[in-house]
Design a protein around this motif. Structure first.
Motif, PDB file in Angstrom:
ATOM      1  N   GLU A  32       0.837  -1.198   0.000  1.00  0.00           N
ATOM      2  CA  GLU A  32       0.000   0.000   0.000  1.00  0.00           C
ATOM      3  C   GLU A  32       0.873   1.250   0.000  1.00  0.00           C
ATOM      4  OE1 GLU A  32      -1.108   0.280   4.700  1.00  0.00           O
ATOM      5  OE2 GLU A  32      -2.153  -1.259   3.539  1.00  0.00           O
ATOM      6  N   ASP A  33       0.381   2.263  -0.711  1.00  0.00           N
ATOM      7  CA  ASP A  33       1.058   3.562  -0.765  1.00  0.00           C
ATOM      8  C   ASP A  33       2.532   3.467  -1.138  1.00  0.00           C
ATOM      9  OD1 ASP A  33      -1.343   4.850   0.016  1.00  0.00           O
ATOM     10  OD2 ASP A  33      -0.896   4.426   2.124  1.00  0.00           O
ATOM     11  N   GLY A  34       2.867   2.566  -2.065  1.00  0.00           N
ATOM     12  CA  GLY A  34       4.239   2.459  -2.545  1.00  0.00           C
ATOM     13  C   GLY A  34       5.180   1.689  -1.649  1.00  0.00           C
ATOM     14  N   VAL A  35       4.656   0.940  -0.695  1.00  0.00           N
ATOM     15  CA  VAL A  35       5.472   0.148   0.226  1.00  0.00           C
ATOM     16  C   VAL A  35       4.894  -1.265   0.270  1.00  0.00           C
ATOM     17  CG1 VAL A  35       6.261  -0.080   2.625  1.00  0.00           C
ATOM     18  CG2 VAL A  35       6.005   2.185   1.610  1.00  0.00           C
ATOM     19  N   SER A  36       5.775  -2.270   0.368  1.00  0.00           N
ATOM     20  CA  SER A  36       5.293  -3.651   0.411  1.00  0.00           C
ATOM     21  C   SER A  36       6.163  -4.505   1.321  1.00  0.00           C
ATOM     22  CB  SER A  36       5.291  -4.256  -0.994  1.00  0.00           C
ATOM     23  OG  SER A  36       6.619  -4.459  -1.429  1.00  0.00           O
ATOM     24  N   ARG A  37       5.590  -5.665   1.692  1.00  0.00           N
ATOM     25  CA  ARG A  37       6.352  -6.645   2.478  1.00  0.00           C
ATOM     26  C   ARG A  37       5.931  -8.040   2.038  1.00  0.00           C
ATOM     27  NH1 ARG A  37       5.519  -5.314   7.902  1.00  0.00           N
ATOM     28  NH2 ARG A  37       3.662  -6.610   7.957  1.00  0.00           N
ATOM     29  N   LEU A  38       6.942  -8.876   1.741  1.00  0.00           N
ATOM     30  CA  LEU A  38       6.744 -10.269   1.351  1.00  0.00           C
ATOM     31  C   LEU A  38       7.493 -11.161   2.331  1.00  0.00           C
ATOM     32  CD1 LEU A  38       6.076  -8.724  -1.301  1.00  0.00           C
ATOM     33  CD2 LEU A  38       7.205 -10.537  -2.527  1.00  0.00           C
ATOM     34  N   VAL A  39       6.985 -12.361   2.561  1.00  0.00           N
ATOM     35  CA  VAL A  39       7.639 -13.301   3.475  1.00  0.00           C
ATOM     36  C   VAL A  39       7.754 -14.682   2.839  1.00  0.00           C
ATOM     37  CG1 VAL A  39       6.938 -12.096   5.585  1.00  0.00           C
ATOM     38  CG2 VAL A  39       5.486 -13.895   4.644  1.00  0.00           C
ATOM     39  N   LEU A  40       8.785 -15.386   3.254  1.00  0.00           N
ATOM     40  CA  LEU A  40       9.022 -16.750   2.774  1.00  0.00           C
ATOM     41  C   LEU A  40       9.764 -17.511   3.859  1.00  0.00           C
ATOM     42  CD1 LEU A  40       9.441 -18.449  -0.219  1.00  0.00           C
ATOM     43  CD2 LEU A  40      11.743 -18.073   0.576  1.00  0.00           C
ATOM     44  N   LEU A  62      12.985 -10.104  -3.974  1.00  0.00           N
ATOM     45  CA  LEU A  62      13.258  -8.674  -4.133  1.00  0.00           C
ATOM     46  C   LEU A  62      12.443  -8.081  -5.283  1.00  0.00           C
ATOM     47  CD1 LEU A  62      17.107  -8.898  -3.601  1.00  0.00           C
ATOM     48  CD2 LEU A  62      15.485  -7.775  -2.047  1.00  0.00           C
ATOM     49  N   ASP A  63      12.371  -8.802  -6.403  1.00  0.00           N
ATOM     50  CA  ASP A  63      11.587  -8.358  -7.554  1.00  0.00           C
ATOM     51  C   ASP A  63      10.107  -8.258  -7.189  1.00  0.00           C
ATOM     52  OD1 ASP A  63      11.371  -7.801 -10.499  1.00  0.00           O
ATOM     53  OD2 ASP A  63      10.238  -9.672 -10.471  1.00  0.00           O
ATOM     54  N   GLY A  64       9.610  -9.251  -6.477  1.00  0.00           N
ATOM     55  CA  GLY A  64       8.208  -9.237  -6.057  1.00  0.00           C
ATOM     56  C   GLY A  64       7.894  -8.100  -5.106  1.00  0.00           C
ATOM     57  N   ALA A  65       8.824  -7.804  -4.206  1.00  0.00           N
ATOM     58  CA  ALA A  65       8.611  -6.699  -3.266  1.00  0.00           C
ATOM     59  C   ALA A  65       8.587  -5.357  -3.997  1.00  0.00           C
ATOM     60  CB  ALA A  65       9.701  -6.700  -2.193  1.00  0.00           C
ATOM     61  N   MET A  66       9.501  -5.191  -4.961  1.00  0.00           N
ATOM     62  CA  MET A  66       9.537  -3.928  -5.703  1.00  0.00           C
ATOM     63  C   MET A  66       8.330  -3.789  -6.622  1.00  0.00           C
ATOM     64  SD  MET A  66      13.585  -3.288  -6.537  1.00  0.00           S
ATOM     65  CE  MET A  66      13.882  -4.862  -7.341  1.00  0.00           C
ATOM     66  N   SER A  67       7.968  -4.850  -7.320  1.00  0.00           N
ATOM     67  CA  SER A  67       6.820  -4.759  -8.223  1.00  0.00           C
ATOM     68  C   SER A  67       5.530  -4.538  -7.430  1.00  0.00           C
ATOM     69  CB  SER A  67       6.715  -5.980  -9.134  1.00  0.00           C
ATOM     70  OG  SER A  67       6.525  -7.152  -8.406  1.00  0.00           O
ATOM     71  N   SER A  68       5.418  -5.145  -6.256  1.00  0.00           N
ATOM     72  CA  SER A  68       4.244  -4.918  -5.409  1.00  0.00           C
ATOM     73  C   SER A  68       4.179  -3.471  -4.944  1.00  0.00           C
ATOM     74  CB  SER A  68       4.269  -5.858  -4.198  1.00  0.00           C
ATOM     75  OG  SER A  68       4.074  -7.193  -4.597  1.00  0.00           O
ATOM     76  N   ALA A  69       5.331  -2.897  -4.610  1.00  0.00           N
ATOM     77  CA  ALA A  69       5.365  -1.482  -4.218  1.00  0.00           C
ATOM     78  C   ALA A  69       4.940  -0.594  -5.384  1.00  0.00           C
ATOM     79  CB  ALA A  69       6.766  -1.113  -3.736  1.00  0.00           C
ATOM     80  N   ALA A  70       5.426  -0.912  -6.582  1.00  0.00           N
ATOM     81  CA  ALA A  70       5.062  -0.133  -7.773  1.00  0.00           C
ATOM     82  C   ALA A  70       3.570  -0.251  -8.070  1.00  0.00           C
ATOM     83  CB  ALA A  70       5.890  -0.585  -8.973  1.00  0.00           C
ATOM     84  N   LEU A  71       3.030  -1.455  -7.975  1.00  0.00           N
ATOM     85  CA  LEU A  71       1.597  -1.649  -8.203  1.00  0.00           C
ATOM     86  C   LEU A  71       0.771  -0.840  -7.214  1.00  0.00           C
ATOM     87  CD1 LEU A  71       1.409  -5.512  -8.793  1.00  0.00           C
ATOM     88  CD2 LEU A  71       0.881  -3.723 -10.461  1.00  0.00           C
ATOM     89  N   SER A  72       1.172  -0.881  -5.950  1.00  0.00           N
ATOM     90  CA  SER A  72       0.404  -0.161  -4.938  1.00  0.00           C
ATOM     91  C   SER A  72       0.520   1.346  -5.121  1.00  0.00           C
ATOM     92  CB  SER A  72       0.836  -0.570  -3.527  1.00  0.00           C
ATOM     93  OG  SER A  72       2.093  -0.048  -3.180  1.00  0.00           O
ATOM     94  N   ALA A  99      11.065  -9.561   2.734  1.00  0.00           N
ATOM     95  CA  ALA A  99      11.482  -8.592   1.718  1.00  0.00           C
ATOM     96  C   ALA A  99      10.628  -7.337   1.866  1.00  0.00           C
ATOM     97  CB  ALA A  99      11.313  -9.173   0.319  1.00  0.00           C
ATOM     98  N   HIS A 100      11.301  -6.196   1.938  1.00  0.00           N
ATOM     99  CA  HIS A 100      10.639  -4.901   2.063  1.00  0.00           C
ATOM    100  C   HIS A 100      10.864  -4.136   0.762  1.00  0.00           C
ATOM    101  CE1 HIS A 100      10.278  -5.381   6.462  1.00  0.00           C
ATOM    102  NE2 HIS A 100      11.456  -5.972   6.350  1.00  0.00           N
ATOM    103  N   GLY A 101       9.796  -3.723   0.110  1.00  0.00           N
ATOM    104  CA  GLY A 101       9.905  -2.970  -1.134  1.00  0.00           C
ATOM    105  C   GLY A 101       9.399  -1.550  -0.961  1.00  0.00           C
ATOM    106  N   LYS A 102       9.970  -0.633  -1.762  1.00  0.00           N
ATOM    107  CA  LYS A 102       9.553   0.765  -1.675  1.00  0.00           C
ATOM    108  C   LYS A 102       9.693   1.423  -3.038  1.00  0.00           C
ATOM    109  CE  LYS A 102      10.371   5.007   0.919  1.00  0.00           C
ATOM    110  NZ  LYS A 102      11.174   5.645   1.955  1.00  0.00           N
ATOM    111  N   ALA A 103       8.634   2.107  -3.478  1.00  0.00           N
ATOM    112  CA  ALA A 103       8.683   2.914  -4.690  1.00  0.00           C
ATOM    113  C   ALA A 103       9.339   4.241  -4.319  1.00  0.00           C
ATOM    114  CB  ALA A 103       7.280   3.142  -5.236  1.00  0.00           C
ATOM    115  N   ILE A 104      10.386   4.615  -5.041  1.00  0.00           N
ATOM    116  CA  ILE A 104      11.136   5.818  -4.656  1.00  0.00           C
ATOM    117  C   ILE A 104      11.093   6.924  -5.702  1.00  0.00           C
ATOM    118  CG2 ILE A 104      12.667   4.604  -3.063  1.00  0.00           C
ATOM    119  CD1 ILE A 104      14.786   4.563  -5.288  1.00  0.00           C
TER     120      ILE A 104
END
Length: 137
Positions: A32-40, A62-72, A99-104
């Protein structure tokens, strides 16, 4: 001439539809709002010859975390494809990984993102930067 109004697209479920994510049991906790978290949870069939999480699995997280951040960041109104990704591996991955993703940055057509992968003790395992192109779903 008036163009027909497009039906709003919801791309929030795309992650769960990726068979590879299901195979890995990779779970998205939030995006949500350009931030994401994935777990494995690492398991033996996902490791390399040294019994550490395979680098391809780390890059997938890492790719999934970034793409999820971009989608959100788009409000789940667009899909994304990876244009480029740079990854640094810092230590072996074991146990439960997050994995923590962020749209920057970016604009209407591309999104710049970063991600970090931590082990269950919070230590940094890997980090990445990537560029994602927004596309129609």
């Amino acid at each position: 001439m008036h163009s027909p109004e497009k039906t709003p697209v919801d791309t929030s479920t795309l992650f769960a539809q990726v068979g590879f994510n299901q195979l890995l049991d990779l779970r998205r906790e939030f995006a949500e709002d350009g931030v994401s978290r994935l777990v494995l949870n690492a398991r033996p069939e996902l490791t390399n010859n040294f019994h550490n999480l395979h680098g391809g699995v780390i890059m997938t997280m890492l790719d999934g975390a970034m793409s999820s951040a971009a989608l959100s960041r788009s409000g789940f109104r667009k899909a994304v494809v990876t244009i480029e990704m740079s990854t640094a591996f810092l230590k072996p991955g074991r146990g439960r990984l997050v994995a923590h993703g962020k749209a920057i940055g970016g604009g209407r057509s591309v999104c710049f993102c970063e991600a970090r992968l931590e082990d269950e003790t919070g230590e940094l395992v890997a980090r990445a930067m990537g560029t994602f192109k927004y596309v129609s779903a």
